[in-house]
Design an enzyme around this catalytic site. Structure first.
Site, short mmCIF file in Angstrom:
data_model
loop_
_atom_site.label_atom_id
_atom_site.label_comp_id
_atom_site.label_asym_id
_atom_site.label_seq_id
_atom_site.Cartn_x
_atom_site.Cartn_y
_atom_site.Cartn_z
N GLU A 194 0.67 -0.96 0.25
CA GLU A 194 0.23 0.37 -0.35
C GLU A 194 0.93 1.25 0.29
OE1 GLU A 194 -4.01 1.74 1.87
OE2 GLU A 194 -2.39 0.73 3.60
N GLY A 328 3.67 1.77 11.22
CA GLY A 328 2.89 0.87 12.42
C GLY A 328 2.45 -0.22 11.90
N ALA A 329 1.97 -0.47 11.15
CA ALA A 329 1.02 -1.57 10.62
C ALA A 329 0.90 -1.51 8.85
CB ALA A 329 0.23 -2.15 11.83
N MET A 330 0.42 -2.97 8.86
CA MET A 330 -0.45 -2.83 7.67
C MET A 330 -1.53 -4.11 7.71
SD MET A 330 -1.13 -1.70 4.01
CE MET A 330 -1.93 -2.56 3.24
N GLU A 331 -2.49 -3.32 6.94
CA GLU A 331 -4.37 -4.48 6.88
C GLU A 331 -3.92 -5.66 5.52
OE1 GLU A 331 -5.32 -0.72 4.58
OE2 GLU A 331 -3.94 -1.11 6.47
N ASN A 332 -3.25 -6.30 5.13
CA ASN A 332 -3.39 -7.45 4.42
C ASN A 332 -4.55 -8.02 5.03
OD1 ASN A 332 -0.79 -6.36 2.74
ND2 ASN A 332 0.16 -7.11 4.87
N HIS A 364 -7.55 -1.08 15.39
CA HIS A 364 -6.82 -0.15 14.01
C HIS A 364 -7.19 -1.11 12.68
CE1 HIS A 364 -6.31 3.61 11.41
NE2 HIS A 364 -5.75 2.81 10.17
N GLU A 365 -6.36 -2.64 13.52
CA GLU A 365 -6.21 -2.96 12.07
C GLU A 365 -6.97 -4.48 11.84
OE1 GLU A 365 -3.49 -2.51 9.45
OE2 GLU A 365 -2.58 -0.79 10.91
N HIS A 368 -9.61 -2.80 9.83
CA HIS A 368 -9.68 -3.09 8.31
C HIS A 368 -10.55 -3.69 7.74
CE1 HIS A 368 -8.09 0.58 7.33
NE2 HIS A 368 -6.75 0.71 8.14
#
Length: 954
Positions: A194, A328-332, A364-365, A368
């Site tokens: 992303e 911080g993170a990624m919601e794959n 949060h993730e 998503h």
């Protein structure tokens, strides 16, 4: 994606075609009035040249919509020794209009060959026709030229073989390393796509609207495991000892959500009440730090399934801590990647703030997985539909699942943080044009995340929790596996009520009287789309000016501009055409009723039913606006606070403190009046309120200290230690109390030691000495750990020992605290050593360089050092971070935006002009210049007042 702007850094918080493809026969609206091939034949000279000198048949940044992907079959084989990968893919596409080329995205990939098969070719197993491949790197696109026109409404299979190096940075398919307890360096391969980096890993239609299914196979060595979005179906043994993992086909999703990893990590697993297997992965030596994340993930996934009334659609969910990660993170979907500090929790070294952050990012993730993954914005201009909702859902989910974290009390800070940005003229609308990859990256900012969340919270407060929830469930169900835009959300929120809850009288029914009345009023007086357009399609934040005249309240709205006063010549121009539909709330001394009104005009008048001693607008700070009380309004509220502050809600008291100091920056309130408002704080029992007041006083101290204004610095230090002495003296050096008790302890003691308060320095020095003597085995209370390290870092022996321990520590939370402490040294050679280690990327990982420069720039002894380094090493920094990435924005902002002199402003301006001449331009440059100008004006106007106020007060 968890916004790193909100990420805990050393403990500082610092979406085109018109509808989703459902059935092949459905027409997809195109932004083009003619087909691409017709356009190309009409005017070939308007098209660019490919790398081989031939004309490239497409000239737009956005892909044509005549060919759309339906299914990708991906085979990836990374080599973790040679640090490269070979791969192949078959993309099943649907042709919507006749064309002789297929354009898709590709960046830094070597295309070995490409071929095309028709449905008939596939059916009779005929070999594919070889395609000519043209490349246009400026748009990160390739064109596949076909020998004969592709026919409409038919499917074709495109096969591409390609290879590339594993990327050095943090985007695409890249390498990450970690060191074992035994000192061995190991490499893993991980993806982060992303917003526009899937094209770095495989040629694809890399835009959110091009949703497709993905079947993924990964080849690996036996010592590794492979993970992807879906569960593994089977593993096949190949020649040479290689293994091939084959994964279930994904649900329909956008390319940026694809993920795959090859690593040697271990995991802990559990199952939700609905049967979803949840696993937390980390490097083997950090497995023990995964348990809290598992507990939180199971609890939060159960909550979201219930709240959204939609089951999580995949059979599993993996969360994995990546050693090198930019955000911080990624919601794959099904494989969420995290920075280690955002997922791992070590009870021995992780503080209450760390625990709150980990829980917040997981919430949060997981949000998503519905907002963003299940329903995706059409284009990146509406990224707030993803990020604003995920940020808002942190509040909703944590209030229920972890009430002991008291997250609700912290949400107002989410809004206060973005107001700093949104009150500048250089801000942008929530829904904003973004075309290039750099512009798209810049959309991932506080406006999209925080402001998005804040206007949703305001809307929820206006509609009621029940109606708002019904509306978002309606939205999610209607647009599942599809794409949406702003208007789709407003339609769902308003028509949800009209479709399912209307009575014959025309009112929207609800069990709650308040809800019924509010919504009846809404139906008669407010068009939701029109109302919310004022919040999403124009930038800025409104100021509501209130003047009480007997039982009349005269209201006026204007655009709030920080750093620009009404006397400034540009003020009138900056106010033109700005008008909001503001759902205002207010309370009075005469009743506990929360009164509501929609302020749609520039001016309006409200009549009170009875006499009142005071009026307070924006109840509980739920509204995204600032309030100024003209006449005696502020004096009445200051008197109220001094006499009995508990007559106002805690969040109202926080709002008053925030608004007062914001109004000072706009020249609407004098500084001494705002400071007088804080005098009652010695009686304040609400920790968040106390901390808000302390935050502003500390901000002023740091500003005058950096400018070396010695008399004001010394007097403000004396005032802080004297005024807050009772609070400081009651703090213990143990981990005990509520979340906010512990946050208070960390904040107050950190400030006391920074101000060289003798008892604080003595206790911290004592604990640091004991820790050193125990060879780092003594467990120092986590809430004061950073404080103890910071004091210890002031000696050469302490600083050197901390650096040694930094290399040895397995806790990312502890490493953050140590690195912060090291950055507080008064010795420039030590600070320079840290920067060099960060650039080298071995001892201090490159992912931490931006936060390190930020911290050093906040050190009076390091501010010029950090700024000079950025100027002199800009080219080197661009090799490590993408121009528009969060780390680069943080580096440039973190080393400049605190400046407050005209010489510094001119220096920064000249540097930005030189970068623009080189083609390195960011929208944030104007924001920084505006912030520095604001600082200059603030000091010029308010320094004499601050100096005088302190002399009276101490």
């Amino acid at each position: 994606m968890a916004n790193s702007c909100r990420k805990l850094i050393f403990n500082i918080y610092i979406g085109f075609y018109c509808s989703a493809v459902i059935m092949p026969q459905k027409c997809i609206c195109s932004q083009f009035t003619s087909s691409p091939i017709d356009e190309f034949n009409k005017d070939p000279e308007a098209f660019p040249f490919a790398t081989n000198g031939e004309i490239f048949p497409w000239h737009e940044l956005r892909l044509p919509t005549v060919v759309i992907p339906l299914h990708y079959d991906l085979l990836i084989h990374p080599n973790l020794t040679s640090l490269d990968f070979v791969a192949s893919e078959k993309i099943e596409v649907l042709v919507r209009d006749a064309t002789q080329f297929i354009v898709l995205h590709s960046k830094d990939l070597e295309i070995i060959n490409a071929s095309l098969q028709s449905e008939e070719d596939v059916r009779y197993r005929k070999p594919g026709e070889r395609l000519t491949v043209l490349s246009y790197p400026a748009h990160q696109q390739i064109a596949l030229l076909v020998p004969e026109k592709l026919r409409p409404d038919l499917r074709y299979s495109v096969a591409i073989d390609f290879q590339a190096k594993l990327a050095d940075g943090f985007e695409g398919f890249y390498k990450s390393t970690y060191r074992t307890l035994g000192g061995e360096t190991r490499t893993i391969a991980v993806t982060d796509f992303e917003p526009t980096e899937a094209r770095m890993a495989f040629p694809c239609f890399d835009e959110p609207l091009f949703k497709a299914n993905f079947s993924i196979k990964i080849r690996r060595e036996s010592r590794h495991i492979a993970l992807s979005n879906m569960p593994k179906v089977k593993t096949i043994e190949l020649e040479g000892g290689l293994l091939e993992d084959q994964f279930e086909t994904t649900v329909k999703m956008s390319t940026y959500l694809v993920a795959y990893i090859v690593c040697d990590f271990t995991s802990v697993s559990g199952t939700t009440s609905s049967g979803v297997k949840v696993s937390i992965y980390a490097s083997p030596d950090k497995w023990s730090q995964t348990h809290y994340a598992l507990e939180a993930s199971l609890k939060l996934l159960d909550f979201y399934e219930n709240y959204f009334d939609i089951h999580y659609p995949l059979p599993k969910l993996d969360l994995i801590a990546i050693p090198d990660f930019a955000s911080g993170a990624m919601e794959n979907w099904g494989l969420i990647t995290y920075r280690e500090t955002s997922l791992l929790f070590d009870p021995k070294t992780s503080s209450t703030s760390d625990k709150l952050w980990v829980t917040e990012v997981i919430a949060h993730e997981l949000a998503h997985q519905w907002f963003g993954n299940l329903v995706t914005m059409e284009w990146w201009n509406d990224i707030w539909l993803n990020e604003g909702f995920a940020t808002y859902m942190e509040l909703i989910s944590l209030n229920v699942t972890y009430p002991e974290l008291q997250f609700d009390d912290n949400f107002s800070n989410t809004c206060f943080e973005v107001i700093k940005r949104d009150s500048l003229n250089s801000s942008h609308p929530i829904s904003n044009q973004a075309k290039t990859p750099t512009q798209i990256q810049e959309m991932f900012d506080a406006v999209s995340y925080n402001k998005g969340a804040c206007i949703l919270n305001m809307l929820k407060d206006f509609l009621s929790e029940e109606t708002f929830r019904k509306g978002i469930i309606h939205y999610l169900k209607k647009f599942s596996y599809r794409n949406a835009k702003n208007d789709d959300l407003w339609h769902s929120l308003s028509n949800n009520c009209l479709e399912s809850d209307s009575t014959s009288s025309g009112f929207c029914y609800s069990d709650s009287k308040k809800t019924s009345n509010t919504l009846a009023f809404l139906r008669e007086n407010v068009e939701l789309k029109e109302m919310m357009a004022t919040w999403t399609l124009q930038k800025g934040i409104p100021l509501v000016v209130v003047k009480r005249e007997g039982r009349s309240l005269r209201l006026q709205q204007e655009r709030f501009l920080s750093g620009v006063s009404k006397e400034d010549p540009e003020w009138g121009t900056l106010q033109e055409r700005y008008l909001w539909h503001i759902p205002v709330t207010y309370s009075t001394s005469s009743s506990n009723v929360i009164h509501r009104h929609i302020l749609k005009l520039k001016t309006d008048t409200l009549n009170l039913s009875e006499k009142t001693n005071w009026v307070k607008f924006n109840v509980d700070s739920n509204g995204y606006y600032i309030v100024h009380y003209e006449g005696q309004g502020w004096d009445e509220l200051i008197t109220l606070l001094n006499q009995n502050h508990t007559l106002l809600r805690p969040k109202d008291r926080i709002g008053l403190i925030h608004d007062a100091f914001q109004l000072v920056s706009a020249g609407r309130l004098t500084l001494d009046k705002a400071l007088d408002l804080t005098r009652y704080l010695q009686h304040e029992t609400s920790v968040p309120t106390l901390l808000k007041g302390l935050e502003y006083l500390e901000l002023f101290y740091l500003m005058v200290e950096r400018r070396n204004i010695s008399d004001v610095t010394e007097n403000l230090k004396h005032y802080l230690l004297q005024y807050f002495k009772p609070v400081i003296d009651t703090q213990s050096w143990v981990d005990e109390g509520s979340v906010w008790d512990r946050m208070l302890r960390s904040t107050v003691l950190k400030l006391a030691c920074y101000l060289n308060h003798a008892p604080c320095i003595q206790k911290a020095t004592e604990l640091f000495s004991q820790w050193m003597e125990s060879s780092g085995k003594l467990n120092i209370p986590t809430d004061v750990l950073k404080i103890v390290y910071s004091v210890g870092a002031q000696t050469t022996a302490g600083w050197n020992y901390l650096l040694e321990q930094y290399e040895l520590s397995l806790s990312s939370a502890e490493k953050n605290k140590i690195l912060y402490a090291l950055s507080t040294s008064k010795h420039q050679e030590k600070l320079m050593k840290l920067i060099e280690l960060g650039m080298e990327g071995k001892v201090i990982k490159t992912q931490d360089l931006a936060a390190l420069l930020f911290a050093i720039a906040r050190n009076p002894k390091g501010q010029q050092l950090a700024w000079n380094f950025v100027k002199e090493n800009w080219t080197h920094l661009l090799k490590k971070f993408e121009l528009g990435s969060f780390p680069m924005r943080m580096i440039v902002s973190g080393t400049t935006s605190h400046f407050s002199s005209k010489d510094e402003l001119q220096e920064v301006k000249l540097f930005f002009e030189s970068l623009k001449a080189q083609g390195s331009h960011l929208d944030i440059f104007q924001t920084i210049l505006e912030a520095i100008s604001k600082n200059i004006k603030w000091l010029e106007k308010n320094l004499p007042t601050l100096r005088k106020w302190l002399l009276i007060s101490i």
